[in-house]
Design a protein around this motif. Structure first.
Motif, PDB file in Angstrom:
ATOM      1  N   LYS A  64       1.043  -0.308   6.368  1.00  0.00           N
ATOM      2  CA  LYS A  64       1.561   0.152   5.078  1.00  0.00           C
ATOM      3  C   LYS A  64       2.276  -0.967   4.318  1.00  0.00           C
ATOM      4  CE  LYS A  64       5.809   2.359   6.888  1.00  0.00           C
ATOM      5  NZ  LYS A  64       5.878   1.566   8.125  1.00  0.00           N
TER       6      LYS A  64
ATOM      7  N   LEU B 199      -9.222   4.939   2.823  1.00  0.00           N
ATOM      8  CA  LEU B 199      -8.115   3.997   2.950  1.00  0.00           C
ATOM      9  C   LEU B 199      -7.047   4.668   3.784  1.00  0.00           C
ATOM     10  CD1 LEU B 199      -6.641   1.363   2.097  1.00  0.00           C
ATOM     11  CD2 LEU B 199      -5.908   2.563   0.026  1.00  0.00           C
ATOM     12  N   VAL B 200      -6.757   4.092   4.955  1.00  0.00           N
ATOM     13  CA  VAL B 200      -5.832   4.744   5.880  1.00  0.00           C
ATOM     14  C   VAL B 200      -4.831   3.741   6.435  1.00  0.00           C
ATOM     15  CG1 VAL B 200      -7.592   6.441   6.558  1.00  0.00           C
ATOM     16  CG2 VAL B 200      -7.267   4.383   7.936  1.00  0.00           C
ATOM     17  N   SER B 201      -3.767   4.272   6.997  1.00  0.00           N
ATOM     18  CA  SER B 201      -2.748   3.447   7.636  1.00  0.00           C
ATOM     19  C   SER B 201      -3.169   3.120   9.058  1.00  0.00           C
ATOM     20  CB  SER B 201      -1.423   4.221   7.632  1.00  0.00           C
ATOM     21  OG  SER B 201      -0.434   3.500   8.316  1.00  0.00           O
ATOM     22  N   ALA B 202      -3.027   1.852   9.427  1.00  0.00           N
ATOM     23  CA  ALA B 202      -3.373   1.415  10.779  1.00  0.00           C
ATOM     24  C   ALA B 202      -2.447   0.252  11.129  1.00  0.00           C
ATOM     25  CB  ALA B 202      -4.836   0.981  10.857  1.00  0.00           C
ATOM     26  N   PRO B 203      -2.201   0.021  12.405  1.00  0.00           N
ATOM     27  CA  PRO B 203      -1.272  -1.063  12.766  1.00  0.00           C
ATOM     28  C   PRO B 203      -1.843  -2.454  12.527  1.00  0.00           C
ATOM     29  CG  PRO B 203      -2.116   0.032  14.721  1.00  0.00           C
ATOM     30  CD  PRO B 203      -2.597   0.829  13.553  1.00  0.00           C
TER      31      PRO B 203
ATOM     32  N   LEU C   3       0.836  -1.196   0.000  1.00  0.00           N
ATOM     33  CA  LEU C   3       0.000   0.000   0.000  1.00  0.00           C
ATOM     34  C   LEU C   3       0.878   1.257   0.000  1.00  0.00           C
ATOM     35  CD1 LEU C   3      -2.802  -0.933   2.573  1.00  0.00           C
ATOM     36  CD2 LEU C   3      -2.935  -0.965   0.071  1.00  0.00           C
ATOM     37  N   ALA C   4       1.954   1.248   0.785  1.00  0.00           N
ATOM     38  CA  ALA C   4       2.814   2.424   0.850  1.00  0.00           C
ATOM     39  C   ALA C   4       3.502   2.668  -0.481  1.00  0.00           C
ATOM     40  CB  ALA C   4       3.852   2.249   1.960  1.00  0.00           C
TER      41      ALA C   4
ATOM     42  N   GLU D 111      -2.117   5.701  -1.667  1.00  0.00           N
ATOM     43  CA  GLU D 111      -3.560   5.685  -1.423  1.00  0.00           C
ATOM     44  C   GLU D 111      -4.376   5.835  -2.704  1.00  0.00           C
ATOM     45  OE1 GLU D 111      -4.859   9.011   0.929  1.00  0.00           O
ATOM     46  OE2 GLU D 111      -6.953   8.389   0.921  1.00  0.00           O
ATOM     47  N   PHE D 112      -4.056   6.872  -3.478  1.00  0.00           N
ATOM     48  CA  PHE D 112      -4.963   7.200  -4.575  1.00  0.00           C
ATOM     49  C   PHE D 112      -4.886   6.168  -5.700  1.00  0.00           C
ATOM     50  CE2 PHE D 112      -4.295  11.357  -2.472  1.00  0.00           C
ATOM     51  CZ  PHE D 112      -5.586  11.532  -2.036  1.00  0.00           C
TER      52      PHE D 112
ATOM     53  N   GLY E 195      -8.601   0.356   7.206  1.00  0.00           N
ATOM     54  CA  GLY E 195      -7.279   0.656   7.749  1.00  0.00           C
ATOM     55  C   GLY E 195      -6.417  -0.584   7.689  1.00  0.00           C
ATOM     56  N   ALA E 196      -5.145  -0.424   7.292  1.00  0.00           N
ATOM     57  CA  ALA E 196      -4.238  -1.563   7.215  1.00  0.00           C
ATOM     58  C   ALA E 196      -2.802  -1.068   7.299  1.00  0.00           C
ATOM     59  CB  ALA E 196      -4.453  -2.333   5.912  1.00  0.00           C
TER      60      ALA E 196
END
Lengths: 316, 316
Positions: A101, A131-135, A8-9, A13-14, A98-99
């Motif tokens: 990176k 769509l966001v970064s999460a641990p 993902l990183a 995101e887009f 959320g996931a």
């Protein structure tokens, strides 16, 4: 992680969202789909049914049991069941995901594929998301639904004298969970049911048309969810062991293998997202009558005795 | 943890929800509020605007900076701004909340208080939600909105010859973030702005009524968000440094203290949730003209030169 499996990183995101959105066919009720600040959906009869559920990794699913595709299907199914339980047809969903990176971008696309496979069963669309970064993985879904001009079927309107009826599976998810926990591979179909429920789509609206006086979906466990109806309606609900025997007997051989009591699964197991409703008259075809609504202190009995088994799913 | 501060696990999901829900006054547009499988909201003009955002602890907020009340306000504000950015009025919200079981139940109630304080600014309601166990705070909000019979204001419809105008604060959240990071206590108001944005509620509908040709809210940064309009519309956007000078000058003394460039905050700072739109004619009262829409390759310039500062918020 290979070059073919960018994260993902790495993808960003887009671009991930572009991949998730590409080629999806929105239903006619979607005026404006993903890509703007918000989506726009037709509200069939001038009202919108709305409900939300959050699934958290290692709490509601495990990445070593479920594929991303499975998780997508489950997240849609359990939200759709909430709309069904009002007597509505689910029409549109938004998804916040959320996931970490390091998550392969392909996993996000696979989860979206699972979501689209599930909404295809009833002709809805996924119209937006975040769509966001999460641990860890967190999947939060909101469903919109259409009552088609009908009155909503609530929880607080069961009446003494009604019968209690159910459609869909009972205890399968709980049985499958026991198989997963104990490393027992068969029946594989029950293991699948724990990962991906099969709600009886369309039956919420059918129950509403048949005059259901109250309804909910079985997400916490049959006795627990009927307990919510009993408490909200101020009634006693008496379930019939005989009427539920077929559900018990189908699971009894599996329960013998895992050392469990199949009644606990049938009465206490959630997450199958069966629909349970009360009717003054006859339920629609395919529904099984399993009990009756009585005057009395709010609660749920089995053959006249309080059910002493599992209290159902506990969030904390 | 004192006896007076019981945890989510001690109080239990349903009792916490009862406390969160108790005594809230729903607006007339809410047909059925919390307590059933789903809520039901009137869809003013037969369409529903819908958008969702997820906030993750230590990514979108810090519990040592924000109170639960602040987090509730921020979560509502940023979702409401997405509805505003379509030209809609936010009418109803659902909230999914994940938190550790050791979280004081009072913190969940305080977050809900903040949410209700924020929706009171524009007369909306919080109509449902989900409360689950998670290893950290995750707040996922979905907003429903009403276009009031107007056409939505999209991102892909800016036209060469339009002017670009903005209403609301620019760079304040980014400036506040720098103050927090560097342990600088003043101006306290800027620190507050980082925790709780103040979107210009009602101005999305005002812009739509004034014939805005495109609009978005500034969530990632002014240049980045206008870049989305430029890309979607296939236009070049030229911003005027002179027109933005007041925003810069208001922050320049603070930037001198933190060692930052105030232009980076004004052009690259997100999360203030200002509204930026394009107009063929005059913008509504209170909007500041800051640039113009040109023919040309999609992109954003400052005084005719590409903006080389911050690329805006990155999700991963």
């Amino acid at each position: 992680m290979t070059d073919r499996d960018p994260t993902l990183a790495q993808v960003g995101e887009f671009t991930v969202i572009d991949r998730i959105v590409a080629g999806r066919a929105q239903p006619p009720s979607v005026v404006l789909g993903p890509g703007d600040d918000a989506a726009i959906v037709l509200a069939g009869d001038g009202r919108t049914v709305v409900s939300t559920d959050m699934l958290v990794q290692d709490r509601h699913f495990r990445l070593d049991w479920s594929t991303p595709y499975d998780i997508g299907r489950k997240a849609i199914a359990q939200n759709a069941a909430d709309a069904e339980a009002m007597g509505a047809t689910p029409t549109a969903f938004v998804v916040a995901f959320g996931a970490p990176k390091e998550t392969p971008a392909s996993a996000a696309v696979a989860m979206s594929d699972g979501m689209w496979a599930e909404v295809a069963k009833f002709g809805a669309g996924i119209v937006g998301g975040d769509l966001v970064s999460a641990p860890l993985w967190v999947v939060s879904v909101t469903v919109l639904g259409d009552l088609g001009g009908r009155e909503p079927v609530r929880r607080d309107t069961a009446r003494p004298g009604d019968i209690v009826a159910v459609i869909g599976e009972l205890g399968r998810s709980a049985a499958g969970y026991a198989l997963w926990l104990k490393g027992i591979c068969e029946p594989a179909e029950l293991r699948r049911r724990h990962l991906v429920p099969e709600p009886p789509y369309g039956q919420g609206a059918a129950a509403a048309r048949a005059g259901a006086s109250s309804m909910t979906d079985v997400s916490d466990g049959l006795a627990a969810d009927l307990g919510h109806i009993a408490a909200a309606s101020g009634v006693r609900i008496d379930l019939s062991r005989q009427a539920l025997r077929a559900d018990h007997d189908a699971l009894a051989p599996v329960a013998a293998g895992t050392g469990d009591d199949a009644w606990d699964w049938v009465l206490g197991g959630g997450e199958d997202h069966a629909l349970v409703a009360t009717f003054a008259g006859a339920p629609p075809p395919g529904w099984r009558t399993i009990g009756r609504v009585l005057d009395g202190a709010a609660g749920v009995d089995l053959d006249g005795e309080p059910w002493r088994g599992s209290a159902g799913w506990q969030s904390f």
